[in-house]
Design a protein around this motif. Structure first.
Motif, PDB file in Angstrom:
ATOM      1  N   ILE A  22       0.840  -1.200   0.000  1.00  0.00           N
ATOM      2  CA  ILE A  22       0.000   0.000   0.000  1.00  0.00           C
ATOM      3  C   ILE A  22       0.879   1.255   0.000  1.00  0.00           C
ATOM      4  CG2 ILE A  22      -1.623   1.338   1.404  1.00  0.00           C
ATOM      5  CD1 ILE A  22      -2.815  -1.395   2.277  1.00  0.00           C
ATOM      6  N   GLY A  23       1.940   1.233   0.783  1.00  0.00           N
ATOM      7  CA  GLY A  23       2.818   2.397   0.866  1.00  0.00           C
ATOM      8  C   GLY A  23       3.444   2.773  -0.460  1.00  0.00           C
ATOM      9  N   THR A  24       3.754   1.768  -1.287  1.00  0.00           N
ATOM     10  CA  THR A  24       4.401   2.052  -2.569  1.00  0.00           C
ATOM     11  C   THR A  24       3.462   1.885  -3.757  1.00  0.00           C
ATOM     12  OG1 THR A  24       5.172  -0.249  -2.703  1.00  0.00           O
ATOM     13  CG2 THR A  24       6.673   1.359  -1.723  1.00  0.00           C
ATOM     14  N   ALA A  25       2.198   1.558  -3.501  1.00  0.00           N
ATOM     15  CA  ALA A  25       1.239   1.318  -4.591  1.00  0.00           C
ATOM     16  C   ALA A  25       1.795   0.292  -5.569  1.00  0.00           C
ATOM     17  CB  ALA A  25       0.877   2.619  -5.310  1.00  0.00           C
ATOM     18  N   SER A  26       2.255  -0.832  -5.043  1.00  0.00           N
ATOM     19  CA  SER A  26       2.998  -1.802  -5.840  1.00  0.00           C
ATOM     20  C   SER A  26       2.115  -2.501  -6.859  1.00  0.00           C
ATOM     21  CB  SER A  26       3.660  -2.830  -4.920  1.00  0.00           C
ATOM     22  OG  SER A  26       2.692  -3.521  -4.167  1.00  0.00           O
ATOM     23  N   GLY A  27       2.769  -3.123  -7.818  1.00  0.00           N
ATOM     24  CA  GLY A  27       2.074  -3.809  -8.897  1.00  0.00           C
ATOM     25  C   GLY A  27       2.403  -5.287  -8.910  1.00  0.00           C
ATOM     26  N   GLY A  28       2.820  -5.772 -10.077  1.00  0.00           N
ATOM     27  CA  GLY A  28       3.141  -7.178 -10.209  1.00  0.00           C
ATOM     28  C   GLY A  28       2.937  -7.668 -11.623  1.00  0.00           C
TER      29      GLY A  28
END
Length: 458
Positions: free
Chosen positions: A147-153
């Motif tokens: 959530i802190g980095t708005a991560s993807g994948g």
């Protein structure tokens, strides 16, 4: 009494002894995430809370004493966003690791920030549900860090990034107050969207202590196709053709020649090193075989030299494992890497790949590229010897050159890794002076003393 002694005394008033780490050898191990070239300070103390009330106590003490607080998850980040400030409180949230609710009717999960991504994914699978965001570090990284980095994948091309699955948050503010944002309903537009504001804020606006996440029905098992190309541009032409034709793959990934060789050297996976670019495409539809056949034809039309669809789920997983090993394999080339995270419009993907190749030649460095090609998010990875000052200098210069190229092509300096310390200067360039001023004003509203993860973003 010194400031440090006063801080520890105040913290002990509301925390159990086991929640405080003060041994310098231990606290030093919490100073960095996984990014290169990012300075870090020495923490005064590491706190491992287990409850929201304990987090609130830490923030009240920090506000009272004016002490910086750096929130952390698993420290798998790649931008220095979790690096300690000098004499700060490192607030490690990994012990807050409970899945509080999985609701198949509402299709939501309610979790604490320390829950590991893969743990949540497996837990919701047991209910026939699916949590799509899957960073490469999914076996280690936490939901709070995501959530802190708005991560993807790997699945972003079809299912989107973390921000699209965060319905609501519980956040401890800088002064210790608890605020809830968002909702647990499928719809909701009441007021400003503060939830989205916190997603990607890298702990600079508040401490996420709970999250309500949207889930999807579990899709069928995906099948993967691998296509070899004689040039990166041909592979990117195939990506554009696939998307223009209206296909919706569950995965569309690219590995260049350097990356393929590195994976083979590390894991002996037998990938085709004669190729200049390897494209992997997957579908989790009701009839993935037909979808892969259609995409295979588009790849051949774009110049693929070989197209190999996986026969079953096991073969598909083997191909995906090769892609997930890419960053570790590139690190093994020289011992240290700088992993860029430039995202460009899909139509400019080939220009970026060719530009990175020129930058590698100009700086006399090995730079491998793996990419979430379906959404234009590339990870040019600079391989270098950190003990060689000249090579380290060239590595940093090449990293900056790649970010400049990304902006020139109409892209962004980060698609999913965040800004942290590593890209502060470049964030200012991307936002422009007015945008930067407004972002700083937002920071001031939530954190008037500037104690939340100071020195990050801007």
């Amino acid at each position: 009494m010194s400031r440090s002694d006063g801080l520890l005394a105040r913290l002990r008033d509301g925390l159990p002894a086991e929640a405080l780490l003060t041994d310098p050898d231990v606290t030093a191990s919490y100073a960095n995430d996984m990014a290169s070239f990012c300075p870090a300070g020495t923490p005064a103390v590491v706190v491992l809370p287990r409850t929201v009330e304990q987090v609130q106590h830490v923030m009240r003490v920090a506000t009272e004493l004016g002490v910086p607080v750096v929130p952390q998850g698993a420290r798998t980040g790649l931008s220095g966003g979790a690096n300690a400030s000098e004499d700060c409180v490192v607030l490690s949230l990994v012990k807050m690791d409970r899945i509080l609710e999985i609701n198949p009717v509402d299709r939501i999960a309610v979790v604490e920030p320390g829950v590991i991504n893969a743990t949540l994914s497996r837990a919701v699978n047991e209910h026939g549900l699916y949590y799509p965001p899957d960073p490469s570090s999914w076996e280690m990284c936490t939901i709070g860090g995501n959530i802190g980095t708005a991560s993807g994948g790997l699945c972003c091309v079809k299912y989107g990034v973390t921000a699209e699955y965060v319905l609501g948050l519980d956040v401890v503010l800088a002064d210790g107050r608890l605020m809830s944002t968002g909702r647990r309903t499928a719809k909701g537009v009441a007021g400003y969207d503060l939830t989205r504001l916190f997603v990607g804020s890298e702990g600079s606006l508040g401490i996420v202590v709970g999250a309500t996440l949207a889930l999807k029905p579990q899709p069928p098992q995906q099948l993967v196709l691998a296509a070899e190309f004689a040039s990166g541009r041909a592979a990117c032409d195939a990506v554009c053709a696939i998307m223009e034709a209206g296909h919706l793959p569950s995965l569309l990934e690219l590995m260049d020649r350097t990356t393929v060789k590195a994976v083979n050297d590390l894991a002996h996976m037998g990938l085709p090193e004669t190729t200049e670019a390897l494209l992997m495409c997957a579908f989790d539809t009701a009839d993935p075989t037909a979808d892969l056949a259609a995409v295979g034809a588009l790849c051949e039309a774009a110049g693929a030299t070989q197209v190999v669809p996986a026969e079953d789920a096991a073969e598909s997983e083997l191909l995906l494992q090769a892609r997930r090993l890419a960053l570790n394999a590139l690190e093994a080339v020289k011992g240290t890497t700088m992993i860029d995270d430039v995202c460009v419009p899909r139509s400019r993907l080939a220009d970026l790949l060719e530009g990175v190749e020129r930058i590698a030649e100009e700086h006399k460095l090995t730079i491998g590229v793996c990419a979430h090609a379906g959404d234009g998010n590339t990870h040019p990875t600079v391989c270098f010897d950190a003990t060689d000052p000249d090579e380290s200098r060239r590595a940093r210069e090449s990293f900056d050159a790649i970010m400049a190229l990304g902006l020139e092509l109409g892209g962004t300096i980060t698609g999913e890794h965040g800004v942290g310390v590593l890209k502060k200067e470049w964030l200012a360039r991307e936002l422009g002076p007015v945008g930067l001023e407004m972002q700083r004003r937002i920071k001031d509203v939530f954190d008037p003393q500037g104690i939340l993860n100071p020195g990050k973003l801007f």
